[in-house]
Design a protein around this motif. Sequence first.
Motif, short mmCIF file in Angstrom:
data_model
loop_
_atom_site.label_atom_id
_atom_site.label_comp_id
_atom_site.label_asym_id
_atom_site.label_seq_id
_atom_site.Cartn_x
_atom_site.Cartn_y
_atom_site.Cartn_z
N VAL A 4 24.05 37.54 34.59
CA VAL A 4 25.09 36.98 35.44
C VAL A 4 24.46 35.87 36.30
O VAL A 4 23.39 36.08 36.89
CB VAL A 4 25.70 38.06 36.34
CG1 VAL A 4 26.74 37.45 37.28
CG2 VAL A 4 26.30 39.17 35.50
N CYS A 23 30.87 32.26 39.75
CA CYS A 23 30.18 33.33 39.03
C CYS A 23 30.39 33.15 37.53
O CYS A 23 31.53 33.03 37.07
CB CYS A 23 30.73 34.69 39.47
SG CYS A 23 30.11 36.07 38.45
N PRO A 25 29.80 35.30 34.29
CA PRO A 25 29.43 36.66 33.86
C PRO A 25 28.67 36.64 32.54
O PRO A 25 28.53 35.60 31.90
CB PRO A 25 30.79 37.33 33.68
CG PRO A 25 31.68 36.20 33.25
CD PRO A 25 31.20 35.00 34.02
N LEU A 32 34.96 41.79 35.74
CA LEU A 32 34.17 41.00 36.69
C LEU A 32 34.51 41.45 38.10
O LEU A 32 35.67 41.66 38.44
CB LEU A 32 34.47 39.51 36.52
CG LEU A 32 33.64 38.52 37.36
CD1 LEU A 32 33.42 37.23 36.59
CD2 LEU A 32 34.26 38.26 38.70
N ARG A 69 40.17 33.71 37.98
CA ARG A 69 39.38 33.78 36.74
C ARG A 69 40.31 33.30 35.62
O ARG A 69 40.76 34.08 34.80
CB ARG A 69 38.93 35.23 36.51
CG ARG A 69 37.85 35.36 35.45
CD ARG A 69 37.55 36.83 35.16
NE ARG A 69 36.42 36.95 34.26
CZ ARG A 69 36.17 38.06 33.56
NH1 ARG A 69 36.98 39.12 33.67
NH2 ARG A 69 35.13 38.12 32.76
N SER A 75 34.46 32.96 37.17
CA SER A 75 35.33 33.26 38.31
C SER A 75 34.87 32.45 39.51
O SER A 75 33.68 32.15 39.67
CB SER A 75 35.27 34.75 38.65
OG SER A 75 36.04 35.04 39.81
N CYS A 92 28.23 38.91 42.60
CA CYS A 92 29.15 39.02 41.47
C CYS A 92 28.52 39.96 40.45
O CYS A 92 27.29 39.99 40.29
CB CYS A 92 29.38 37.65 40.86
SG CYS A 92 30.41 37.64 39.38
N SER A 94 29.33 41.93 36.39
CA SER A 94 30.22 42.04 35.24
C SER A 94 29.86 43.27 34.43
O SER A 94 28.74 43.79 34.52
CB SER A 94 30.16 40.78 34.38
OG SER A 94 28.92 40.66 33.70
N GLN A 104 27.54 48.07 35.70
CA GLN A 104 27.78 46.73 36.23
C GLN A 104 26.45 46.00 36.39
O GLN A 104 25.51 46.54 36.96
CB GLN A 104 28.51 46.81 37.57
CG GLN A 104 29.91 47.38 37.43
CD GLN A 104 30.71 47.38 38.71
OE1 GLN A 104 30.45 46.59 39.63
NE2 GLN A 104 31.69 48.25 38.81
#
Lengths: 115, 115
Positions: A4, A23, A25, A32, A69, A75, A92, A94, A104
């Motif tokens: 990310v 951001c 991802p 996200l 997004r 995003s 951030c 994802s 995540q």
Amino acid sequence: GAGVSQTPSNKVTEKGKYVELRCDPISGHTALYWYRQSLGQGPEFLIYFQGTGAADDSGLPNDRFFAVRPEGSVSTLKIQRTERGDSAVYLCASSLGGQGRETQYFGPGTRLLVL
Amino acid sequence: SQQGEEDPQALSIQEGENATMNCSYKTSINNLQWYRQNSGRGLVHLILIRSNEREKHSGRLRVTLDTSKKSSSLLITASRAADTASYFCATASFSGVQGAQKLVFGQGTRLTINP
């Protein structure tokens, strides 16, 4: 593969200005998340996207904060009329999304300083 | 608001010793995750334990989960100087909104490994 990524790494702005934080991802991740971390605290949830739609924006502190997004990938977190209390690291993350794919992966964050 | 509470807030041990960090939470969860953070920037995912699991291992890491007590522990065995970092537990609960799974973090434990 690439993780990310977040830009900028650091942002200094003046009270009352508008800022955008970006951001990118991990490719193929449909979920996200945005979090905010103040000094000495753990991250706090802001908003979650599944695809293009905001599935949960319950963590946004007020209507000065907005995130989009549009194509289900990159995003942007937007903060209007910034206040000194908005100073924090914005993280951030994802994930693949869905049961069994919840891990995540976090970006390095954007450190925002509002003077 | 933050659900998890980590204990201790700070821990300093000698290299080679084991480090144990505890986390308590308040509501029902789907899974609990532990993260490491260096220098206040990006979080690195360490391990995920589901609500129906009691113990999980990954290398020098051992995580336990007691859902009846709403608590978890992270054990790092044979600590190294490179383990110096902040460690956060994060609980995940499906919110029912398109399967959203926001993470709720504790305030973290600052671990220092002395050479």
